[in-house]
Design an enzyme around this catalytic site. Sequence first.
Site, short mmCIF file in Angstrom:
data_model
loop_
_atom_site.label_atom_id
_atom_site.label_comp_id
_atom_site.label_asym_id
_atom_site.label_seq_id
_atom_site.Cartn_x
_atom_site.Cartn_y
_atom_site.Cartn_z
CG ASP A 1 -8.30 -4.44 -2.80
OD1 ASP A 1 -9.51 -4.38 -2.71
OD2 ASP A 1 -7.51 -3.54 -3.35
CG HIS B 1 -2.16 0.91 1.17
ND1 HIS B 1 -2.04 2.31 1.22
CD2 HIS B 1 -3.32 0.93 0.39
CE1 HIS B 1 -3.30 2.88 1.18
NE2 HIS B 1 -3.94 1.90 0.67
N1 ACO Z 1 4.05 -7.31 -4.85
C1 ACO Z 1 5.38 -7.27 -5.00
N2 ACO Z 1 6.17 -6.40 -4.93
C2 ACO Z 1 5.58 -5.16 -4.76
C3 ACO Z 1 4.24 -5.16 -4.34
C4 ACO Z 1 3.39 -6.30 -4.56
N3 ACO Z 1 2.08 -6.10 -4.27
N4 ACO Z 1 3.81 -3.95 -4.24
C5 ACO Z 1 4.86 -3.14 -4.09
N5 ACO Z 1 6.14 -4.00 -4.31
C6 ACO Z 1 7.34 -3.56 -4.41
C7 ACO Z 1 8.01 -2.87 -5.81
O1 ACO Z 1 8.24 -3.82 -6.60
C8 ACO Z 1 8.93 -2.06 -5.14
O2 ACO Z 1 10.17 -2.93 -5.17
P1 ACO Z 1 11.53 -2.34 -5.32
O3 ACO Z 1 11.97 -1.16 -4.36
O4 ACO Z 1 12.44 -3.58 -5.44
O5 ACO Z 1 11.58 -1.75 -6.78
C9 ACO Z 1 8.45 -1.73 -3.91
O6 ACO Z 1 7.66 -2.59 -3.50
C10 ACO Z 1 7.94 -0.28 -3.83
O7 ACO Z 1 6.76 -0.40 -4.84
P2 ACO Z 1 5.87 0.99 -5.49
O8 ACO Z 1 5.45 0.42 -6.66
O9 ACO Z 1 7.02 1.99 -5.36
O10 ACO Z 1 4.98 1.23 -4.20
P3 ACO Z 1 3.48 2.00 -4.56
O11 ACO Z 1 3.39 2.64 -3.32
O12 ACO Z 1 3.79 2.94 -5.85
O13 ACO Z 1 2.28 1.01 -5.08
C11 ACO Z 1 0.61 -0.30 -4.76
C12 ACO Z 1 1.43 0.89 -4.28
C13 ACO Z 1 0.19 0.27 -6.20
C14 ACO Z 1 -0.62 -0.60 -3.83
C15 ACO Z 1 1.62 -1.47 -4.81
O14 ACO Z 1 1.60 -2.08 -3.79
C16 ACO Z 1 0.86 -2.66 -5.82
O15 ACO Z 1 0.83 -2.69 -6.78
N6 ACO Z 1 0.16 -3.69 -4.97
C17 ACO Z 1 -0.43 -4.61 -5.69
C18 ACO Z 1 -2.13 -4.31 -6.22
C19 ACO Z 1 -2.72 -3.99 -4.94
O16 ACO Z 1 -3.12 -4.86 -4.22
N7 ACO Z 1 -3.47 -2.68 -5.20
C20 ACO Z 1 -4.38 -2.38 -4.21
C21 ACO Z 1 -4.27 -1.15 -3.50
S1 ACO Z 1 -5.21 -0.73 -2.19
C22 ACO Z 1 -6.57 -0.25 -3.00
O17 ACO Z 1 -6.64 0.21 -3.96
C23 ACO Z 1 -8.01 -0.17 -2.07
#
Ligand code: ACO
Length: 401
Positions: free
Chosen positions: A335, A278
Amino acid sequence: AVDISCLRNETGYITYDPGYANTGSCSSSITFVDGENGILRYRGYPIEDLAAHATFIETAYLLIFGELPTRAERQELRDILSEQELLHEGLRHHFEGFPSNGHPMAILSAVVNALGPYHPDLLEITSKEDFLRAAAKIISKVRTIAAWAFRKAQGLPFVYPDPKLSYCRNFLHMMHSIPYKQFEPTDAQVRALSLFFLLHADHEQNCSCSTVRMVQSTEANLFASVSAGICALWGRLHGGANAGVIEMLQNIHDGDLSIQECLERVKKKEFRLMGFGHRIYKSFDPRAKILRQAAHDMLASTGNDDPLLDIALELADAAMSDEYFTERKLYPNVDFYSGIILRALGIPVNMFPVMFAIGRMPGWIAHWNEANMDEAGRIHRPRQIYTGNKPRKYIPLDSRL
Ligand code: ACO
């Protein structure tokens, strides 16, 4: 971590904050989130208290008007919601224009936007009474539109709402009743649906809420603004995530990949672990905690078992004891468990983001109104760092290679 820098663009220095990870776009008194400590409050009330004691409709009132309703106010809102539950007959034709396999999110956003021309007196809102009418129309009709989008996709006749039923019961009736047989959900199912909506009702400046505020900032009407919010919610990284979770759990269940293989492939960045991570929550998502328990309780009360819940619990435990995930502060989000509840309510996966949109509607409406009332509000207009060509001479068509 995302670098925020002060970069020079073509006309001077600007803040560069990709994805607005650390940029405040407005001030708001609606929802408080403390991601480090897993705290979420609507208008000052902890989400745990609301989840334990309030209904979705009380929570909607709280978000929109700032206070919990008195008994009389709650009844007034219920009455208006019942009055507003039917769609103008002209709107039925919109459903006929969609192919039967049209995605219900596309139908939802289009028909919510189309409410505007049917209510021209509410395109400009200047009084509290107008706002209440517009808000109630949307909150009530969105459930009829959502259920009809589902029925259209199933090739089933539309079921008209029944004003005697409560908000959630009425929705399940429109989804699942068949001719001569009204669907009668259990109290536990109704409570679980109300809880699902309540926990999704607002979450400050996420992508869809910010979209609503951004569209409002042009002085667009409420119907158009929340319709844009629905589109923003649709993607897999936002409202589409719970469908992704079920797909992933189903693949594990069907033996296409094991839990360990799934985690290894996530670590190789082949795909993301859906329902994990998140932007704000870095220790836990309080909504996920509540939904995890609710999923258990509901399955226990109906005497049904869902093997996907067991897989979800095992997957979550494995990820949370793996350095890759803990280092990056990745925990189950709202989720991760919500799809289990929706499945138990007979909601198909392509309706999951629609369910999220119904729940989020009060939050979007509250934010639209807050922005609309803000006399100091300005049109949202971020800047960019231009990375394209330097000025160059126009090439006549015959000289182009
Ligand atoms: N699975 C694996 N790795 C992840 C995940 C994940 N779900 N989420 C983040 N990461 C990793 C990224 O690859 C990144 O790794 P790195 O530093 O090695 O490059 C690091 O964590 C940071 O990730 P960001 O993309 O910068 O995180 P951001 O805050 O932009 O993204 C998000 C947040 C979009 C929710 C992300 O965690 C994600 O894609 N999750 C999966 C989709 C999801 O569950 N969305 C629902 C969110 S809640 C809602 O909308 C109600």
